[in-house]
Scaffold this motif. Structure first.
Motif, PDB file in Angstrom:
ATOM      1  N   GLN A  23       0.830  -1.186   0.000  1.00  0.00           N
ATOM      2  CA  GLN A  23       0.000   0.000   0.000  1.00  0.00           C
ATOM      3  C   GLN A  23       0.878   1.254   0.000  1.00  0.00           C
ATOM      4  OE1 GLN A  23      -3.590  -0.463   2.717  1.00  0.00           O
ATOM      5  NE2 GLN A  23      -2.286  -2.079   3.535  1.00  0.00           N
ATOM      6  N   SER A  24       0.357   2.315  -0.633  1.00  0.00           N
ATOM      7  CA  SER A  24       1.102   3.569  -0.713  1.00  0.00           C
ATOM      8  C   SER A  24       0.134   4.741  -0.617  1.00  0.00           C
ATOM      9  CB  SER A  24       1.869   3.668  -2.040  1.00  0.00           C
ATOM     10  OG  SER A  24       2.779   2.603  -2.195  1.00  0.00           O
ATOM     11  N   LEU A  25       0.632   5.851  -0.071  1.00  0.00           N
ATOM     12  CA  LEU A  25      -0.094   7.107  -0.037  1.00  0.00           C
ATOM     13  C   LEU A  25       0.722   8.152  -0.788  1.00  0.00           C
ATOM     14  CD1 LEU A  25      -1.370   7.331   3.662  1.00  0.00           C
ATOM     15  CD2 LEU A  25      -2.718   6.813   1.612  1.00  0.00           C
ATOM     16  N   GLY A 186      -0.668   4.504 -17.575  1.00  0.00           N
ATOM     17  CA  GLY A 186       0.308   5.274 -16.829  1.00  0.00           C
ATOM     18  C   GLY A 186       1.677   4.630 -16.849  1.00  0.00           C
ATOM     19  N   PHE A 187       2.609   5.345 -16.276  1.00  0.00           N
ATOM     20  CA  PHE A 187       3.993   4.884 -16.159  1.00  0.00           C
ATOM     21  C   PHE A 187       4.483   5.249 -14.766  1.00  0.00           C
ATOM     22  CE2 PHE A 187       8.553   5.831 -16.327  1.00  0.00           C
ATOM     23  CZ  PHE A 187       9.054   4.645 -16.836  1.00  0.00           C
ATOM     24  N   GLN A 188       5.127   4.307 -14.095  1.00  0.00           N
ATOM     25  CA  GLN A 188       5.643   4.546 -12.744  1.00  0.00           C
ATOM     26  C   GLN A 188       7.092   4.098 -12.639  1.00  0.00           C
ATOM     27  OE1 GLN A 188       3.294   2.927  -9.507  1.00  0.00           O
ATOM     28  NE2 GLN A 188       4.973   3.125  -8.032  1.00  0.00           N
ATOM     29  N   TYR A 189       7.912   4.975 -12.059  1.00  0.00           N
ATOM     30  CA  TYR A 189       9.311   4.640 -11.752  1.00  0.00           C
ATOM     31  C   TYR A 189       9.535   4.932 -10.279  1.00  0.00           C
ATOM     32  CZ  TYR A 189      14.383   4.817 -11.502  1.00  0.00           C
ATOM     33  OH  TYR A 189      15.688   4.609 -11.134  1.00  0.00           O
ATOM     34  N   LYS A 190       9.820   3.866  -9.524  1.00  0.00           N
ATOM     35  CA  LYS A 190       9.946   3.961  -8.067  1.00  0.00           C
ATOM     36  C   LYS A 190       8.663   4.586  -7.495  1.00  0.00           C
ATOM     37  CE  LYS A 190      14.989   3.872  -7.898  1.00  0.00           C
ATOM     38  NZ  LYS A 190      16.235   4.527  -7.425  1.00  0.00           N
ATOM     39  N   ASN A 191       8.775   5.761  -6.855  1.00  0.00           N
ATOM     40  CA  ASN A 191       7.597   6.383  -6.255  1.00  0.00           C
ATOM     41  C   ASN A 191       6.994   7.494  -7.108  1.00  0.00           C
ATOM     42  OD1 ASN A 191       7.482   4.806  -3.927  1.00  0.00           O
ATOM     43  ND2 ASN A 191       8.894   6.113  -2.804  1.00  0.00           N
ATOM     44  N   TYR A 192       7.487   7.656  -8.342  1.00  0.00           N
ATOM     45  CA  TYR A 192       7.016   8.715  -9.214  1.00  0.00           C
ATOM     46  C   TYR A 192       6.154   8.121 -10.340  1.00  0.00           C
ATOM     47  CZ  TYR A 192      10.851  11.133  -6.875  1.00  0.00           C
ATOM     48  OH  TYR A 192      11.699  11.656  -5.929  1.00  0.00           O
ATOM     49  N   TYR A 193       5.105   8.819 -10.711  1.00  0.00           N
ATOM     50  CA  TYR A 193       4.245   8.277 -11.753  1.00  0.00           C
ATOM     51  C   TYR A 193       3.605   9.391 -12.579  1.00  0.00           C
ATOM     52  CZ  TYR A 193       0.213   9.503  -8.829  1.00  0.00           C
ATOM     53  OH  TYR A 193      -0.718  10.184  -8.102  1.00  0.00           O
ATOM     54  N   ILE A 194       3.122   8.984 -13.747  1.00  0.00           N
ATOM     55  CA  ILE A 194       2.288   9.822 -14.604  1.00  0.00           C
ATOM     56  C   ILE A 194       1.125   8.963 -15.100  1.00  0.00           C
ATOM     57  CG2 ILE A 194       3.772   9.328 -16.610  1.00  0.00           C
ATOM     58  CD1 ILE A 194       2.939  12.070 -17.719  1.00  0.00           C
ATOM     59  N   ILE A 235       3.558  11.572  -6.737  1.00  0.00           N
ATOM     60  CA  ILE A 235       4.633  10.915  -5.984  1.00  0.00           C
ATOM     61  C   ILE A 235       4.033  10.269  -4.749  1.00  0.00           C
ATOM     62  CG2 ILE A 235       5.154  13.108  -4.800  1.00  0.00           C
ATOM     63  CD1 ILE A 235       8.027  12.119  -4.505  1.00  0.00           C
ATOM     64  N   TYR A 236       4.474   9.051  -4.464  1.00  0.00           N
ATOM     65  CA  TYR A 236       4.070   8.361  -3.235  1.00  0.00           C
ATOM     66  C   TYR A 236       5.077   8.710  -2.136  1.00  0.00           C
ATOM     67  CZ  TYR A 236       1.114   5.618  -6.353  1.00  0.00           C
ATOM     68  OH  TYR A 236       0.179   5.243  -7.275  1.00  0.00           O
ATOM     69  N   PHE A 237       4.574   9.279  -1.033  1.00  0.00           N
ATOM     70  CA  PHE A 237       5.469   9.694   0.051  1.00  0.00           C
ATOM     71  C   PHE A 237       5.493   8.705   1.214  1.00  0.00           C
ATOM     72  CE2 PHE A 237       1.357  11.835   0.733  1.00  0.00           C
ATOM     73  CZ  PHE A 237       1.026  11.389   2.000  1.00  0.00           C
TER      74      PHE A 237
END
Length: 240
Positions: A23-25, A186-194, A235-237
């Motif tokens: 899970q991520s926020l 979408g595209f996600q790299y580590k905690n960053y996404y579009i 971004i997931y923090f």
């Protein structure tokens, strides 16, 4: 219908959170383009009359992976959109008189996106998603401005979209509540996404969909829907 949709959203979220593997926020910021599509008296079958507004959305996102890349996201976004049209000649007999229409809209939305993440490299994913969005447009104002370029005189008149009663039958025409169904990628790299996609309105924007003529007869049924283009960066923090 409204209560059922909200209850379904809450139940889906609770069930997903209870079984999630990861899970991520996070937070997100993006571009949005709401599109109001309506039919007209001359063309009742097609939603040919469109109003396009551009704006921004900002909000929070909850991401849960349930099993082998399959999961869901739940968001809470505030959306601000505005449009200022070009000055056009109001009367071609007297071209100095011009008119311009502008719109201003504020919304809250709850998107629920079922997704699949394709792992293409270390900490890198391609994403496909679909799902409903519950939306409430708590403000939608339109302003018609006029100016006379010969005399310098100006005037403006504002109206509340949700106080419109075009046929004066005592029933307000539009509902501020909206349900959409979206598809996107979408595209996600580590905690960053579009993420980007299109939402199709599946709930009639008309609260009073029977247009009654002044002679007391009902001529046609009013139909409309709110669609939306959007693209979001986030971004997931927090991961847990």
């Amino acid at each position: 219908m409204k209560r059922f949709a909200i209850l379904l959203a809450v139940l889906c979220t609770m069930a997903s959170a209870a079984t999630a593997q990861k899970q991520s926020l996070g937070v997100q910021l993006g571009f949005t383009e709401p599109i109001l599509r309506e039919n007209t008296a001359s063309d009742t079958k097609k939603l040919s009359n469109t109003t396009v507004i551009n704006g921004l959305k900002v909000g929070f996102i909850y991401d849960a992976t349930l099993v082998k890349g399959f999961g869901m996201t739940l968001g809470l976004n505030y959306c601000f959109a505005a449009y200022a049209g070009k000055w056009t000649v109001e009367n071609h007999v007297y071209v100095a008189k011009k008119v311009r229409t502008s719109h201003l809209m504020h919304s809250l939305e709850l998107p629920i996106e079922w997704q699949y993440k394709f792992n293409i490299a270390t900490d890198t994913w391609l994403i496909a998603y679909t799902g409903p969005t519950l939306q409430y447009n708590f403000s939608f104002k339109s302003t018609v401005a006029r100016r006379n370029e010969a005399t310098g005189q100006t005037s403006s008149e504002s109206s509340n979209h949700y106080q419109t009663d075009a046929d004066n039958d005592g029933n307000l025409d539009y509902s501020p509540f909206n349900i959409q169904w979206g598809v996107g990628a979408g595209f996600q790299y580590k905690n960053y996404y579009i993420r980007g996609g299109y939402n199709f309105g599946i709930y009639n924007h008309y609260r009073d969909n029977a247009f009654t003529m002044t002679d007391g007869t009902t001529s046609y049924s009013m139909r409309a829907r709110f669609d939306e283009w959007s693209i979001r960066l986030g971004i997931y923090f927090l991961n847990f």
